[in-house]
Design a protein around this motif. Structure first.
Motif, PDB file in Angstrom:
ATOM      1  N   GLU A 213       0.950  -1.100   0.042  1.00  0.00           N
ATOM      2  CA  GLU A 213       0.076   0.154   0.043  1.00  0.00           C
ATOM      3  C   GLU A 213       0.805   0.945   0.110  1.00  0.00           C
ATOM      4  O   GLU A 213       1.877   1.321   0.712  1.00  0.00           O
ATOM      5  N   VAL A 214       0.530   2.280  -0.645  1.00  0.00           N
ATOM      6  CA  VAL A 214       1.291   3.353  -0.719  1.00  0.00           C
ATOM      7  C   VAL A 214       0.639   4.508  -0.054  1.00  0.00           C
ATOM      8  O   VAL A 214      -0.654   4.830  -0.156  1.00  0.00           O
ATOM      9  N   TYR A 215       1.176   5.289   0.818  1.00  0.00           N
ATOM     10  CA  TYR A 215       0.665   6.375   1.577  1.00  0.00           C
ATOM     11  C   TYR A 215       1.485   7.699   1.152  1.00  0.00           C
ATOM     12  O   TYR A 215       2.739   7.886   1.381  1.00  0.00           O
ATOM     13  N   CYS A 216       1.047   8.662   0.920  1.00  0.00           N
ATOM     14  CA  CYS A 216       1.535  10.001   0.541  1.00  0.00           C
ATOM     15  C   CYS A 216       1.106  10.937   1.533  1.00  0.00           C
ATOM     16  O   CYS A 216      -0.159  11.172   1.665  1.00  0.00           O
ATOM     17  N   TYR A 217       2.098  11.648   2.141  1.00  0.00           N
ATOM     18  CA  TYR A 217       1.753  12.748   2.978  1.00  0.00           C
ATOM     19  C   TYR A 217       2.828  13.992   3.036  1.00  0.00           C
ATOM     20  O   TYR A 217       4.073  13.689   2.778  1.00  0.00           O
ATOM     21  N   ASP A 218       2.527  14.961   3.450  1.00  0.00           N
ATOM     22  CA  ASP A 218       3.575  16.101   4.057  1.00  0.00           C
ATOM     23  C   ASP A 218       3.908  16.118   5.456  1.00  0.00           C
ATOM     24  O   ASP A 218       3.097  15.903   6.182  1.00  0.00           O
ATOM     25  N   ALA A 219       5.444  16.416   5.509  1.00  0.00           N
ATOM     26  CA  ALA A 219       5.840  16.377   6.711  1.00  0.00           C
ATOM     27  C   ALA A 219       6.647  17.716   6.760  1.00  0.00           C
ATOM     28  O   ALA A 219       7.825  17.653   6.076  1.00  0.00           O
ATOM     29  N   GLY A 220       6.459  18.843   7.402  1.00  0.00           N
ATOM     30  CA  GLY A 220       7.260  19.941   7.332  1.00  0.00           C
ATOM     31  C   GLY A 220       7.354  20.462   5.817  1.00  0.00           C
ATOM     32  O   GLY A 220       6.317  20.756   5.238  1.00  0.00           O
ATOM     33  N   ASP A 221       8.653  20.725   5.560  1.00  0.00           N
ATOM     34  CA  ASP A 221       8.964  21.146   4.049  1.00  0.00           C
ATOM     35  C   ASP A 221       8.957  19.877   2.978  1.00  0.00           C
ATOM     36  O   ASP A 221       9.491  20.186   2.035  1.00  0.00           O
ATOM     37  N   SER A 222       8.983  18.767   3.571  1.00  0.00           N
ATOM     38  CA  SER A 222       9.285  17.468   2.793  1.00  0.00           C
ATOM     39  C   SER A 222       8.116  16.696   2.610  1.00  0.00           C
ATOM     40  O   SER A 222       6.942  16.692   3.218  1.00  0.00           O
ATOM     41  N   SER A 223       7.892  16.079   1.385  1.00  0.00           N
ATOM     42  CA  SER A 223       7.216  15.467   0.861  1.00  0.00           C
ATOM     43  C   SER A 223       7.480  13.873   1.148  1.00  0.00           C
ATOM     44  O   SER A 223       8.626  13.364   1.029  1.00  0.00           O
ATOM     45  N   CYS A 224       6.418  12.947   1.713  1.00  0.00           N
ATOM     46  CA  CYS A 224       6.939  11.411   1.964  1.00  0.00           C
ATOM     47  C   CYS A 224       5.952  10.591   1.154  1.00  0.00           C
ATOM     48  O   CYS A 224       4.816  10.689   1.210  1.00  0.00           O
ATOM     49  N   ILE A 225       6.642   9.434   0.999  1.00  0.00           N
ATOM     50  CA  ILE A 225       5.830   8.412   0.381  1.00  0.00           C
ATOM     51  C   ILE A 225       6.482   7.001   1.232  1.00  0.00           C
ATOM     52  O   ILE A 225       7.453   6.623   1.269  1.00  0.00           O
ATOM     53  N   THR A 226       5.290   6.652   1.732  1.00  0.00           N
ATOM     54  CA  THR A 226       5.508   5.178   2.570  1.00  0.00           C
ATOM     55  C   THR A 226       4.993   4.066   1.763  1.00  0.00           C
ATOM     56  O   THR A 226       3.884   4.242   1.424  1.00  0.00           O
ATOM     57  N   LEU A 227       5.767   2.954   1.589  1.00  0.00           N
ATOM     58  CA  LEU A 227       5.113   1.633   0.978  1.00  0.00           C
ATOM     59  C   LEU A 227       5.203   0.669   2.024  1.00  0.00           C
ATOM     60  O   LEU A 227       6.073   0.451   2.731  1.00  0.00           O
ATOM     61  N   TYR A 228       4.100   0.001   2.349  1.00  0.00           N
ATOM     62  CA  TYR A 228       3.772  -0.875   3.428  1.00  0.00           C
ATOM     63  C   TYR A 228       3.275  -2.064   2.820  1.00  0.00           C
ATOM     64  O   TYR A 228       2.192  -2.152   2.200  1.00  0.00           O
ATOM     65  N   ASP A 229       3.900  -3.134   3.490  1.00  0.00           N
ATOM     66  CA  ASP A 229       3.494  -4.529   3.237  1.00  0.00           C
ATOM     67  C   ASP A 229       2.754  -4.942   4.524  1.00  0.00           C
ATOM     68  O   ASP A 229       3.560  -5.274   5.287  1.00  0.00           O
ATOM     69  N   ARG A 230       1.534  -5.010   4.307  1.00  0.00           N
ATOM     70  CA  ARG A 230       0.889  -5.322   5.614  1.00  0.00           C
ATOM     71  C   ARG A 230       0.896  -6.572   6.142  1.00  0.00           C
ATOM     72  O   ARG A 230       1.020  -6.879   7.161  1.00  0.00           O
ATOM     73  N   GLU A 231       1.222  -7.674   5.498  1.00  0.00           N
ATOM     74  CA  GLU A 231       1.198  -8.939   5.662  1.00  0.00           C
ATOM     75  C   GLU A 231       2.599  -9.150   6.579  1.00  0.00           C
ATOM     76  O   GLU A 231       2.491  -9.847   7.664  1.00  0.00           O
ATOM     77  N   SER A 232       3.723  -8.550   6.163  1.00  0.00           N
ATOM     78  CA  SER A 232       4.879  -8.745   6.694  1.00  0.00           C
ATOM     79  C   SER A 232       5.385  -7.861   7.703  1.00  0.00           C
ATOM     80  O   SER A 232       6.214  -7.696   8.632  1.00  0.00           O
ATOM     81  N   GLY A 233       4.540  -6.537   7.858  1.00  0.00           N
ATOM     82  CA  GLY A 233       4.869  -5.421   8.892  1.00  0.00           C
ATOM     83  C   GLY A 233       6.180  -4.659   8.121  1.00  0.00           C
ATOM     84  O   GLY A 233       6.700  -3.929   8.789  1.00  0.00           O
ATOM     85  N   VAL A 234       6.364  -4.935   6.978  1.00  0.00           N
ATOM     86  CA  VAL A 234       7.749  -4.220   6.322  1.00  0.00           C
ATOM     87  C   VAL A 234       7.351  -2.876   5.543  1.00  0.00           C
ATOM     88  O   VAL A 234       6.252  -2.994   4.910  1.00  0.00           O
ATOM     89  N   ALA A 235       7.973  -1.862   5.776  1.00  0.00           N
ATOM     90  CA  ALA A 235       7.602  -0.648   5.250  1.00  0.00           C
ATOM     91  C   ALA A 235       8.869   0.299   4.578  1.00  0.00           C
ATOM     92  O   ALA A 235       9.994   0.098   5.629  1.00  0.00           O
ATOM     93  N   VAL A 236       8.973   0.928   3.821  1.00  0.00           N
ATOM     94  CA  VAL A 236      10.025   1.702   3.395  1.00  0.00           C
ATOM     95  C   VAL A 236       9.284   3.085   3.035  1.00  0.00           C
ATOM     96  O   VAL A 236       8.408   3.213   2.477  1.00  0.00           O
TER      97      VAL A 236
END
Length: 822
Positions: A213-236
């Motif tokens: 799953e892809v999550y996109c959000y802003d944090a301060g002056d940065s943009s973030c993209i988090t890729l999350y594998d729910r089955e394994s609990g691995v995210a980058v």
């Protein structure tokens, strides 16, 4: 499958889990083992890693049952009871770990993909990425260049110098970056990277390394993209100021990639709002069950889309002013009891506070929110994460202990591992900087560029033994003798160290006078050769010193008017009278003195200055008996005392022989013995002087550079200015803290004597050791000295600044306040 190896690894992992209860510690242990096996050419296999958790569970169960059985036989067996409880904890903790989740983390720790297949490349060309070395030892930071610009700007410029259009460069996970080391040691910087930073000289598509799953959000002056594998609990997570994340499934791909870019088989997020809410219903229910569905959770944790491996999830743009596009990539371990909302909230907070991707020395090598993403990114081996700095330090300690044995003296029970010095600073492998307040060896500062350049140039020209004719040594001696306290002291003999200098000075005196007996003061240290050790009486360096001197050495009291036998106004006369009595006894016994040796300012005592008139009277008495006087200036000479270049000048006396070293080469092996032509000529009676490396071209050039730097940078004047400033601050502290009994010394050779009370002057030895340890944590290197180990020695490089001295005084104030209160 290598069953015996897996079993051993599982036993190790089970012990870690049992003792710490922390699965992150288990992962770090497995990672360490995996790296060692890979380095040996026999890496762990996927099958072996998948067996680890079941084997941990099995071990816990078997040993718990075994312990229970033993207790049935022997109910009073306390050891069996304790062990059974520990093994039961291993069993319960390991059994509570979901197999798929734990195995995914173990696979990544072992350097293997958690998906069972190779990851897709997140950025084209990353498998051939160049490595930008930003570590403490990186040559690019020589000469203090790490202080030139703010870290992000300097790092971007270095990356731009490394890559061409289309190429990628990366900075490694776990690396302590020199660019982020704080020059202010009271506020250590977040220098250790907890992510991989990448730069590319063109706009780059970011692709999903694995499905999720892809999550996109802003944090301060940065943009973030988090890729999350729910089955394994691995995210980058990718974070950057020039990152363009997904806005919607089709529009995003069309906008940055064109109509021909396939979407793959990913399930896009529903456009209908009610259906969209239904897609995250399971997640929200889970949050409700765990009590984590607070305000704003759905907005934080709503995925933009679900993707397959290799699908485009963002665009890394070029920075401003045509700078490279850059992003910091971190890996997260989402524990079974946590949610993606928790993770994203933490990431947003870290990015907003400027702590994303970096930690200070106190932080763990990895954490749940910042684990090594190198495997997920498929970085080449040369870009692999650096060794955990704490492990690196332990290995260095083991190697040094093995090489040098137990007799080698070193600072601190748990010392920092220093990798770089600059001016008055030392920097360790964790990225902490410390003000060096004990190093009278590096008088002109650590890593002095003038010294380094001249020595390097000479080494490429000529370096040989001193029997050959070359200019360098004569040039050095001319500069050194320009500082002679008396024109009659017009010869300088080269040596390699302070011990050699004292040894040769003693031999010169003995040959010149035809006598062998020497007078030395107690509490003095002069070296480790046979002769220099014979006149060394420091009980700290040798507890049996005074009782083991050879019969040709005659001891007199250390002229310490603060805590010695004589402390009144007549202390100088009393101490000098003792020397006169010893001389008379020696003459009467037929052993008149060849020489009297003494430091003009007592170094090991912490800069204790003999009472006024003492040396003048002693020198006259020795000379009247036909002997010579030796000034050991190894520790206190070379302008360190501020007011004068030599300690003997500070005391208003002129010796017959001067021994010098330490500062003479700024830690390069250089020393010299200064004497009159008549005294040196006497050496011919016993043979011509020769020492292979003493005064060799490179050593002589180093020695000349030191004298040039002292003069051109006015370091003697700086020693006086900063020393006086420090004395004023210490006087204020002395009024505030009763434990400061006295402040000894001059210039940048000071000693702060700590006592339990000022009347009895009882040495505060335990407190002094605690102060040194506490000051290390404050960013200042200070060590105890004197026979009683109750004096803080203050003998920094002569480049110390007033600001650094003031920061030290503030730190000492805090430390004394805290320790005396407790």
């Amino acid at each position: 499958m290598h069953s015996w190896r897996v079993n051993e690894l599982a036993v190790f992992a089970a012990d870690l889990l049992g003792h710490t209860g922390d699965f992150m510690t288990v992962l770090r242990g497995v990672a360490g083992c995996a790296k060692q096996l890979a380095a040996a050419g026999n890496p762990l296999s996927v099958e072996e890693v998948r067996a680890i958790l079941p084997l941990i569970v099995l071990r816990g169960a078997v040993l718990a049952v075994s312990g229970y059985s033993q207790l049935r036989i022997d109910p009073e067996n306390e050891y069996a009871a304790v062990r059974m409880e520990q093994e039961w904890q291993v069993f319960e903790r390991s059994l509570a770990l979901p197999y798929d989740w734990a195995t995914a983390q173990l696979l990544l720790a072992a350097g293997l993909p958690h998906t069972g297949a190779d990851y897709a490349y997140a950025i084209l060309g990353i498998d051939e990425a160049k490595v930008l070395d930003l570590g403490i030892t990186a040559p690019v930071f020589n000469g203090g260049s790490w202080l030139a610009k703010p870290a992000p700007e300097q790092e971007a410029e270095l990356a731009a110098d490394l890559v061409q259009f289309g190429e990628v460069c990366v900075a490694r996970f776990g690396e302590a970056r020199m660019t982020r080391v704080s020059e202010d040691t009271t506020e250590q910087g977040r220098a250790r990277a907890r992510g991989v930073q990448l730069w590319q000289a063109s706009e780059s598509r970011i692709r999903a390394p694995f499905a999720g799953e892809v999550y996109c959000y802003d944090a301060g002056d940065s943009s973030c993209i988090t890729l999350y594998d729910r089955e394994s609990g691995v995210a980058v997570t990718f974070a950057s100021e020039v990152l363009k994340p997904i806005d919607s499934a089709q529009d995003f791909v069309t906008d940055i990639c064109g109509e021909d870019e396939p979407l793959g088989e990913a399930e896009p997020l529903a456009e209908n709002e009610s259906e969209r809410e239904g897609q995250v219903e399971d997640e929200n229910e889970r949050e409700a069950e765990t009590g984590r569905n607070g305000e704003g959770v759905s907005e934080i944790a709503t995925p933009v889309k679900r993707v397959v491996a290799g699908e485009v999830i963002g665009l890394l743009s070029s920075g401003e002013d045509e700078m490279l596009g850059s992003a910091i990539v971190t890996r997260q371990i989402v524990s079974p009891e946590a949610t993606i909302s928790d993770l994203i909230a933490t990431i947003k907070d870290n990015v907003s506070r400027g702590t994303y991707g970096f930690t200070d020395a106190a932080g763990d090598y990895e954490s749940n929110c910042a684990a090594d993403p190198s495997v997920v990114l498929r970085l080449p081996a040369r870009a692999a994460a650096v060794t955990d700095p704490h492990r690196q330090k332990r290995e260095a300690q083991t190697r040094r202990n093995s090489a040098m044995g137990e007799a080698a003296e070193r600072y601190y029970a748990d010392p920092p591992l220093f990798q770089r010095g600059w001016e008055a600073l030392l920097v360790d492998n964790c990225g902490n900087a410390y003000v060096d307040l004990v190093n009278n060896v590096t008088a002109i500062g650590h890593s002095n560029p003038v010294l380094a350049e001249r020595v390097a140039e000479q080494l490429q020209l000529l370096n040989t033994n001193n029997r050959f004719l070359y200019d360098a040594y004569a040039e050095f001696t001319e500069k050194l003798l320009a500082h002679s306290p008396d024109p009659r002291l017009n010869r300088a003999i080269p040596v390699n160290s302070g011990s050699e200098a004292v040894d040769l000075a003693i031999r010169l005196a003995q040959v010149a006078t035809g006598r062998s007996h020497i007078i030395a003061t107690r509490e003095g240290y002069h070296g480790w050769t046979m002769a220099s050790d014979a006149v060394s009486t420091s009980a700290f360096d040798n507890p049996h010193a005074t009782a083991s001197r050879p019969d040709w050495v005659h001891l007199v009291s250390a002229p310490n008017s603060y805590r010695g036998e004589h402390q009144g106004e007549d202390a100088a006369e009393q101490y000098a009278a003792e020397v006169e009595r010893v001389i008379a006894e020696m003459v009467a016994a037929g052993n008149p003195p060849a020489a009297f040796i003494c430091e003009p300012v007592f170094g090991n005592a912490g800069g204790v200055i003999p009472p006024a008139g003492y040396l003048d009277r002693v020198y006259r008495a020795v000379r009247e008996a036909g002997g010579l006087v030796i000034a050991d200036e190894v520790q206190v000479g070379y302008g360190r005392l501020g007011k004068t270049f030599w300690g003997c000048e500070l005391l208003g006396v002129t010796p017959d022989i001067i021994a010098t070293a330490k500062a003479a080469g700024n830690a390069y092996p250089v020393g010299a013995v200064i004497a009159s032509s008549a005294t040196v000529a006497a050496l011919v009676r016993v043979g011509m002087f020769f020492s292979s490396a003493a005064g060799a071209p490179a050593s002589a050039v180093a020695a000349s550079a030191v004298l040039d730097e002292i003069e051109s940078r006015q370091l003697q004047a700086n020693a006086l200015t900063v020393g006086n400033h420090t004395r004023e601050l210490l006087a204020e502290l002395q009024n505030k803290h009763e434990v400061i009994g006295a402040v000894h010394g001059s210039g940048l050779y000071l000693g702060i004597e700590l006592v339990t009370d000022r009347d009895s002057k009882t040495p505060a030895t335990t407190l002094t050791a605690a102060v040194c340890e506490a000051l290390l944590a404050e960013g200042f290197i200070v060590q105890p000295t004197s026979e009683r180990q109750n004096v803080l020695k203050f003998k920094p490089p002569m480049v110390l600044t007033i600001e650094q001295a003031s920061q030290f005084e503030n730190a000492l104030d805090r430390v004394l306040t805290a320790l005396t209160a407790s």
